[in-house]
Scaffold this active site. Structure first.
Site, mmCIF file in Angstrom:
data_model
loop_
_atom_site.group_PDB
_atom_site.id
_atom_site.type_symbol
_atom_site.label_atom_id
_atom_site.label_comp_id
_atom_site.label_asym_id
_atom_site.label_seq_id
_atom_site.Cartn_x
_atom_site.Cartn_y
_atom_site.Cartn_z
ATOM 1 N N ASP A 58 -0.275 5.161 0.878
ATOM 2 C CA ASP A 58 -0.562 6.103 1.980
ATOM 3 C C ASP A 58 -0.487 5.386 3.329
ATOM 4 O O ASP A 58 -1.195 4.409 3.550
ATOM 5 C CB ASP A 58 -1.971 6.704 1.824
ATOM 6 C CG ASP A 58 -2.063 7.634 0.625
ATOM 7 O OD1 ASP A 58 -1.555 8.754 0.710
ATOM 8 O OD2 ASP A 58 -2.648 7.217 -0.401
ATOM 9 N N ASP A 66 0.856 -1.173 0.000
ATOM 10 C CA ASP A 66 0.000 0.000 0.000
ATOM 11 C C ASP A 66 0.904 1.240 0.000
ATOM 12 O O ASP A 66 2.099 1.138 0.312
ATOM 13 C CB ASP A 66 -0.860 -0.051 1.276
ATOM 14 C CG ASP A 66 -1.695 1.198 1.440
ATOM 15 O OD1 ASP A 66 -2.319 1.612 0.457
ATOM 16 O OD2 ASP A 66 -1.697 1.773 2.556
HETATM 17 MG MG LIG Z 1 -2.917 3.059 3.563
#
Ligand SMILES: [Mg+2]
Length: 307
Positions: free
Chosen positions: A32, A30
Site C-alpha cells: 500500500d 511494501d
Molecule cells: Mg505502505
C-alpha cells in the site's frame, strides 16, 4: 550506498543510479502506497517490479495489511499485472498464524480482525472465534450481567485490522489477556491508511486500545519488527547488505530496513515525504536517524528509465 542520507536518486548522474541498482540482488517492497493504492497500481510500479525480476533480482511483497491471506494478496498482485508467486508474499496474517504454529500452540485464538487472519489460522489447523460485528445491543450493565460470555479455551489473542471493533470485543480481549500465559500478538501498529481526504484509523489504533485496557504490550509481528524477515535471512534466501527495502512509511518500512541491515528507499507516493525526513535529520537523535532512508524517489516507477 548513500547510507541514511535520503539522497534523491533523480538528482544523481545516470551512471551513479545504475551503480546503485547493481548494489542489491533482492528487493523487499511494501504494498500500500508503493506498488498499489487500494485497488489501483501506482503508475509505473507494475513495469518496475516485473523489470526487477527480469534482471534477476529476487522480489518480495511485504505488507502489514492483515485483512488478506497470502493467497488473496497474490490474486490481487496478479490481477494488477505483477508477476509474483505465493512464496514471494510476506503478510502479517500468515506470520501471526505461523508464530503460534512454530510454538506448538494447541488452544483457541480470540481474533480481533478479519477473515485474512482466521483463514490463515484455518490453514494451519488452529481453532479461533468467528470474526465480524459484535456490537453492544443494550447497555453496559446488561452486557456485563447477561450477555458477556468468555470462552475458557482461549490461549492467545491476535489483534489486526477490524472495521467492526467494539466495546464487547475490547472487553473480551482484555479479559482473556488477564491470564498472564495468554499470548498477545498484534499484526502491526500502523497508525492510519494513506487516504487523500479522510483519516482512516489503522490497526495501531486498535492495538493501543487493547494494550491500554489489558495493561500489557503486544508482541508485534509486522514491520518494523525483524521477525517478519527472519526466515529469509536465516535460510540464506537474502543477504541483508545486498537487499533493498522499499517503503512509503518510515516508522515501519524504513525502520525495518534499518533494523535488518538492509539498504532503504523511500518513495513519496504514500505516507512520508522528504520534509518529514528533514525534520528527523534536524532532530538528530539515534531513534530519529533510524527512520532516515538511504535514498528517495517520488514514486517507484521513476526507476524504470535507469533499468
Ligand atoms: Mg505502505
Amino acid at each position: 550506498m548513500y547510507k541514511q542520507s535520503c539522497t534523491n536518486l533523480l538528482d544523481l548522474p545516470e551512471a551513479d543510479v545504475k551503480k546503485w541498482l547493481d548494489s542489491f540482488d533482492s528487493v523487499i517492497t511494501d504494498c500500500d502506497g508503493v506498488v498499489w493504492l487500494f485497488n489501483n497500481p501506482i503508475e509505473g510500479s507494475v513495469e518496475t517490479i516485473n523489470k526487477f525480476k527480469e534482471i534477476n533480482k529476487k522480489v518480495f511483497f511485504c505488507t502489514n495489511n492483515s485483512t488478506k491471506t497470502r493467497g488473496e494478496l497474490l490474486e490481487k498482485a496478479i490481477r494488477l499485472g505483477f508477476k509474483m508467486n505465493e512464496d514471494e508474499i510476506i503478510s502479517t496474517a500468515h506470520a501471526a498464524a505461523a508464530y503460534l504454529k512454530n510454538r506448538n500452540f494447541n488452544k483457541k485464538v480470540f481474533v480481533i480482525g478479519s477473515e485474512g487472519i482466521t483463514k490463515e489460522l484455518d490453514a494451519l489447523g488452529i481453532d479461533h472465534n468467528e470474526v465480524g460485528p459484535d456490537p453492544i445491543t443494550s447497555n453496559l450493565n446488561q452486557f456485563v450481567s447477561e450477555e458477556l460470555k468468555l470462552d475458557t479455551g482461549i490461549g492467545a489473542v491476535i489483534v489486526g485490522f477490524d472495521e467492526h471493533i467494539s466495546f464487547p470485543k475490547l472487553t473480551k480481549a482484555a479479559s482473556y489477556l488477564n491470564e498472564t500465559d495468554c499470548i498477545f500478538l498484534a499484526t502491526n501498529t500502523d497508525e492510519r491508511f494513506p487516504m487523500p481526504n479522510y483519516v482512516i484509523p489503522g490497526t495501531g489504533s486498535i492495538v493501543k486500545a487493547v494494550e491500554t485496557c489489558a495493561e500489557r504490550d503486544a508482541i508485534v509481528i509486522g514491520k518494523p519488527n525483524p521477525n517478519i524477515c527472519e526466515s529469509l535471512i536465516r535460510d540464506g534466501i537474502i543477504k541483508p547488505e545486498r537487499t533493498l527495502m522499499i517503503g512509503d512509511r518510515c516508522n515501519t518500512d524504513i525502520l525495518l530496513g534499518t533494523n535488518c541491515g538492509f539498504q532503504t528507499l523511500l518513495v513519496g507516493s504514500g505516507i512520508h515525504q522528504p520534509d518529514h525526513v528533514k525534520a528527523w535529520l534536524e532532530e538528530g537523535t539515534e531513534e530519529a536517524k533510524k527512520l532516515v532512508p538511504d535514498v528517495y524517489l517520488p514514486k517507484l516507477g521513476d526507476l524504470l528509465k535507469f533499468m
